[in-house]
Write an enzyme that holds these catalytic residues in place. Structure first.
Site, PDB file in Angstrom:
ATOM      1  N   TRP A 189     -20.630  18.275   0.550  1.00 51.81           N
ATOM      2  CA  TRP A 189     -21.930  18.361  -0.129  1.00 51.81           C
ATOM      3  C   TRP A 189     -22.321  19.836  -0.204  1.00 51.81           C
ATOM      4  O   TRP A 189     -22.404  20.507   0.829  1.00 51.81           O
ATOM      5  CB  TRP A 189     -23.017  17.570   0.613  1.00 51.81           C
ATOM      6  CG  TRP A 189     -24.367  17.880   0.068  1.00 51.81           C
ATOM      7  CD1 TRP A 189     -24.834  17.548  -1.174  1.00 51.81           C
ATOM      8  CD2 TRP A 189     -25.416  18.642   0.704  1.00 51.81           C
ATOM      9  NE1 TRP A 189     -26.101  18.046  -1.351  1.00 51.81           N
ATOM     10  CE2 TRP A 189     -26.479  18.712  -0.220  1.00 51.81           C
ATOM     11  CE3 TRP A 189     -25.553  19.255   1.949  1.00 51.81           C
ATOM     12  CZ2 TRP A 189     -27.679  19.394   0.072  1.00 51.81           C
ATOM     13  CZ3 TRP A 189     -26.732  19.922   2.245  1.00 51.81           C
ATOM     14  CH2 TRP A 189     -27.781  19.979   1.313  1.00 51.81           C
ATOM     15  N   GLU A 230     -20.304  14.446  -2.507  1.00 51.57           N
ATOM     16  CA  GLU A 230     -21.644  13.846  -2.453  1.00 51.57           C
ATOM     17  C   GLU A 230     -22.575  14.472  -3.481  1.00 51.57           C
ATOM     18  O   GLU A 230     -22.834  15.670  -3.453  1.00 51.57           O
ATOM     19  CB  GLU A 230     -22.226  14.031  -1.040  1.00 51.57           C
ATOM     20  CG  GLU A 230     -23.604  13.403  -0.867  1.00 51.57           C
ATOM     21  CD  GLU A 230     -24.157  13.552   0.538  1.00 51.57           C
ATOM     22  OE1 GLU A 230     -23.551  14.295   1.353  1.00 51.57           O
ATOM     23  OE2 GLU A 230     -25.199  12.946   0.824  1.00 51.57           O
ATOM     24  N   LYS A 232     -26.285  14.833  -5.618  1.00 48.43           N
ATOM     25  CA  LYS A 232     -27.697  14.872  -5.236  1.00 48.43           C
ATOM     26  C   LYS A 232     -28.547  15.154  -6.466  1.00 48.43           C
ATOM     27  O   LYS A 232     -28.108  15.844  -7.388  1.00 48.43           O
ATOM     28  CB  LYS A 232     -27.916  15.949  -4.166  1.00 48.43           C
ATOM     29  CG  LYS A 232     -29.302  15.954  -3.572  1.00 48.43           C
ATOM     30  CD  LYS A 232     -29.336  16.696  -2.254  1.00 48.43           C
ATOM     31  CE  LYS A 232     -30.771  16.803  -1.776  1.00 48.43           C
ATOM     32  NZ  LYS A 232     -30.877  17.327  -0.430  1.00 48.43           N
ATOM     33  N   ASP A 263     -25.536   8.729  -1.316  1.00 51.62           N
ATOM     34  CA  ASP A 263     -26.586   8.832  -0.305  1.00 51.62           C
ATOM     35  C   ASP A 263     -27.824   8.126  -0.867  1.00 51.62           C
ATOM     36  O   ASP A 263     -28.248   8.398  -2.000  1.00 51.62           O
ATOM     37  CB  ASP A 263     -26.871  10.318  -0.025  1.00 51.62           C
ATOM     38  CG  ASP A 263     -27.895  10.535   1.074  1.00 51.62           C
ATOM     39  OD1 ASP A 263     -27.574  11.211   2.064  1.00 51.62           O
ATOM     40  OD2 ASP A 263     -29.041  10.052   0.920  1.00 51.62           O
ATOM     41  N   HIS A 266     -30.560  10.157  -2.702  1.00 48.39           N
ATOM     42  CA  HIS A 266     -30.192  11.187  -3.676  1.00 48.39           C
ATOM     43  C   HIS A 266     -30.357  10.791  -5.137  1.00 48.39           C
ATOM     44  O   HIS A 266     -29.678  11.329  -6.005  1.00 48.39           O
ATOM     45  CB  HIS A 266     -28.755  11.639  -3.421  1.00 48.39           C
ATOM     46  CG  HIS A 266     -28.622  12.467  -2.190  1.00 48.39           C
ATOM     47  ND1 HIS A 266     -27.525  13.240  -1.905  1.00 48.39           N
ATOM     48  CD2 HIS A 266     -29.478  12.672  -1.154  1.00 48.39           C
ATOM     49  CE1 HIS A 266     -27.690  13.861  -0.748  1.00 48.39           C
ATOM     50  NE2 HIS A 266     -28.871  13.528  -0.274  1.00 48.39           N
ATOM     51  N   HIS A 290     -23.860   7.076   2.482  1.00 50.57           N
ATOM     52  CA  HIS A 290     -24.776   7.720   3.421  1.00 50.57           C
ATOM     53  C   HIS A 290     -26.017   6.854   3.462  1.00 50.57           C
ATOM     54  O   HIS A 290     -26.887   6.965   2.599  1.00 50.57           O
ATOM     55  CB  HIS A 290     -25.124   9.151   2.974  1.00 50.57           C
ATOM     56  CG  HIS A 290     -24.154  10.166   3.481  1.00 50.57           C
ATOM     57  ND1 HIS A 290     -24.371  11.520   3.374  1.00 50.57           N
ATOM     58  CD2 HIS A 290     -22.970  10.027   4.130  1.00 50.57           C
ATOM     59  CE1 HIS A 290     -23.350  12.161   3.926  1.00 50.57           C
ATOM     60  NE2 HIS A 290     -22.487  11.287   4.377  1.00 50.57           N
ATOM     61  N   ASP A 298     -36.184  12.722  -0.794  1.00 54.33           N
ATOM     62  CA  ASP A 298     -35.002  12.573   0.066  1.00 54.33           C
ATOM     63  C   ASP A 298     -35.379  12.962   1.489  1.00 54.33           C
ATOM     64  O   ASP A 298     -34.877  13.923   2.052  1.00 54.33           O
ATOM     65  CB  ASP A 298     -33.879  13.473  -0.488  1.00 54.33           C
ATOM     66  CG  ASP A 298     -32.605  13.372   0.339  1.00 54.33           C
ATOM     67  OD1 ASP A 298     -32.339  12.286   0.869  1.00 54.33           O
ATOM     68  OD2 ASP A 298     -31.890  14.389   0.436  1.00 54.33           O
ATOM     69  N   ASP A 300     -35.022  11.511   4.401  1.00 49.73           N
ATOM     70  CA  ASP A 300     -34.141  11.197   5.528  1.00 49.73           C
ATOM     71  C   ASP A 300     -34.874  10.576   6.704  1.00 49.73           C
ATOM     72  O   ASP A 300     -34.730  11.020   7.845  1.00 49.73           O
ATOM     73  CB  ASP A 300     -33.349  12.445   5.948  1.00 49.73           C
ATOM     74  CG  ASP A 300     -32.291  12.808   4.911  1.00 49.73           C
ATOM     75  OD1 ASP A 300     -31.390  11.996   4.693  1.00 49.73           O
ATOM     76  OD2 ASP A 300     -32.382  13.900   4.313  1.00 49.73           O
ATOM     77  N   ASP A 330     -27.071   8.901   7.389  1.00 47.74           N
ATOM     78  CA  ASP A 330     -27.514  10.282   7.184  1.00 47.74           C
ATOM     79  C   ASP A 330     -29.032  10.342   7.140  1.00 47.74           C
ATOM     80  O   ASP A 330     -29.643  10.050   6.115  1.00 47.74           O
ATOM     81  CB  ASP A 330     -26.909  10.841   5.885  1.00 47.74           C
ATOM     82  CG  ASP A 330     -27.287  12.310   5.674  1.00 47.74           C
ATOM     83  OD1 ASP A 330     -27.775  12.933   6.632  1.00 47.74           O
ATOM     84  OD2 ASP A 330     -27.102  12.819   4.555  1.00 47.74           O
TER      85      ASP A 330
HETATM   86  C1  RNT Z   1     -28.168  16.437   2.014  1.00 46.07           C
HETATM   87  C2  RNT Z   1     -27.014  15.507   2.135  1.00 46.07           C
HETATM   88  C3  RNT Z   1     -26.031  15.812   3.234  1.00 46.07           C
HETATM   89  C4  RNT Z   1     -26.690  16.267   4.519  1.00 46.07           C
HETATM   90  C5  RNT Z   1     -25.799  16.301   5.721  1.00 46.07           C
HETATM   91  C6  RNT Z   1     -26.360  17.121   6.823  1.00 46.07           C
HETATM   92  O1  RNT Z   1     -29.140  15.997   1.173  1.00 46.07           O
HETATM   93  O2  RNT Z   1     -27.472  14.201   2.251  1.00 46.07           O
HETATM   94  O3  RNT Z   1     -25.201  14.716   3.418  1.00 46.07           O
HETATM   95  O4  RNT Z   1     -27.793  15.464   4.853  1.00 46.07           O
HETATM   96  O5  RNT Z   1     -24.533  16.661   5.372  1.00 46.07           O
HETATM   97 ZN    ZN Z   2     -26.074  12.637   2.689  1.00 47.53          ZN
END
Ligand code: RNT
Ligand code: ZN
Length: 423
Positions: A189, A230, A232, A263, A266, A290, A298, A300, A330
């Site tokens: 990523w 990955e 985003k 993810d 994302h 993820h 995003d 998390d 994640d």
């Molecule tokens: C960031 C991505 C990525 C990170 C990690 C730390 O938006 O989701 O995967 O969160 O690699």
């Molecule tokens: Zn991620």
């Protein structure tokens, strides 16, 4: 029950629950076996707010943020491993641990373009001893040389630095796969992106593709490692333009024959990963998830047993694609006990998967094929109140992990005895 039996045991409850599911055509033992064969990749970065061990004054950059300042953050490799061990002991099922390069174990500073397998040797030793698998990630963020981007940079020197980083990381991933005897997935990523939309949106994408091509050029053993990219939508400071968008990486992964990472945070707020899975599975042999929880962005947040997490797992199981979709988590919440954050999210991810494995999918598909929409809808809804928790308790018991009502007490004890002493 007879007059003399005063107490119903967990074993009685499990037997009864298995019968209830069998009545719907679901084999509970088979579901538990499948769940017990499915590894869950634990993101190491929940334990220390994504800061890593490169230096004691590290800052998290790259447009991601761990908000909160709850005490007890892991400050060393040993503390992080201790916290991971504690969390994993409360999460039933096989674990992998997912590392970023800034979690290296080295006596002094190591430039990211000089990383070697020896910097991850102690992680491999630890994982082998405990039977964990390992996954890996290139780390382009939180570094002075990537403040204005990494693999898509117009500066050849900067691109070269990060290409070298990527090449070395792939060899480390292969090493980790060899050491653990389990394939190591390496996720790429890159946080590259811009606050305003540039005039040239094509150039950075062409450079990103060319850099990645350089990185993945070396043929390594696919039984030991596999690449995934990955995408985003945006990050903080890259709100308007991200070269590594979904369309970009979907095309890249398809044409290069590598995996794509989805993810949950994302995409646009009304777009969901669960709706993308089978479309991608028509064309891609393997995907990486993820699992995360975006709240308005995003963000998390810790994964819940919510509709989308359940739907993701339903889609994977209904498509019979559990062998083609790797599951990683994640998220990073620094506002609550970090070990609890791991345990809550991991248990929820596994619970969502168990719920999916307990769905009478054959029966539902048959109803659908016969045009019995009402029957299928009713069965799906009634499935929600079937004795799922009893089966989950059994899974915890089989894996020697505490049941739901018990583990938080152990986290509190660990907080008192270990975490609060980290000042
Ligand atoms: C960031 C991505 C990525 C990170 C990690 C730390 O938006 O989701 O995967 O969160 O690699
Ligand atoms: Zn991620």
């Amino acid at each position: 029950m007879s007059q003399s039996s005063t107490k119903w045991t967990a074993a009685d409850a499990f037997e009864w629950a298995s019968e209830v599911y069998a009545g719907e055509g679901v084999d509970v033992a088979a579901a538990l076996e499948r769940l017990g064969e499915t590894p869950l990749s634990m993101h190491c970065w929940q334990g220390d707010d994504v800061l890593g061990f490169e230096s004691s004054d590290a800052k998290l950059t790259g447009g991601i943020q761990a908000t909160g300042s709850y005490p007890g953050r892991a400050r060393s490799v040993d503390e992080l491993r201790g916290d991971l061990d504690k969390a994993i002991s409360m999460i039933p099922g096989p674990a992998k641990v997912n590392l970023h390069t800034h979690y290296l174990d080295a006596p002094g500073p190591v430039s990211r373009d000089a990383l070697e397998t020896k910097h991850f040797e102690s992680w491999a030793d630890w994982a082998v001893e405990r039977g964990y698998g390992l996954d890996f990630n290139t780390t382009f963020f939180s570094h002075p040389l990537s403040e204005a981007g990494s693999l898509s940079s117009a500066d050849e020197g900067i691109r070269g630095f990060w290409i070298e980083h990527g090449k070395r990381c792939r060899r480390i991933a292969e090493y980790l796969g060899r050491r653990t005897g389990q394939r190591c997935l390496i996720n790429h990523w890159a946080h590259d992106g811009l606050k305003e939309t540039p005039i040239d949106t094509l150039g950075p994408r062409e450079r990103l593709a060319a850099s990645l091509d350089e990185i993945i050029k070396e043929a390594l053993d696919p039984k030991l490692m596999r690449d995934s990219v990955e995408s985003k939508l945006f990050g903080i400071g890259s709100e308007a333009y991200v070269p590594g968008s979904h369309e970009f990486y979907m095309g890249y992964a398809l044409t290069r024959g590598i995996m794509l990472t989805l993810d949950a945070g994302h995409f646009h707020p009304t777009e969901v990963v669960s709706a993308k899975l089978t479309a991608l599975l028509c064309f891609m042999p393997e995907l990486l998830l993820h699992v995360s929880r975006p709240v308005r962005w995003d963000s998390d947040h810790v994964v819940l047993l919510d509709d989308e997490t359940r739907q993701i797992m339903l889609e994977v199981v209904r498509a019979d694609a559990l062998g083609r979709v790797a599951i990683a988590m994640d998220y990073f919440d620094a506002s609550i006990n970090r070990v609890a954050a791991w345990v809550i999210g991991a248990r929820n991810t596994r619970k969502a998967l168990l719920a999916a494995l307990l769905e009478p999918v054959g029966r539902l598909k048959a109803m659908e094929a016969e045009g019995d929409g009402a029957g299928a809808l009713a069965a799906r809804q009634e499935g929600l109140t079937m004795p799922f928790g009893v089966v989950w308790d059994r899974f915890c018991e089989v894996w020697g992990a505490p049941v739901d009502r018990k583990w938080i007490g152990e986290v509190r004890r660990y907080e008192r005895e270990v975490l609060v002493k980290r000042q």
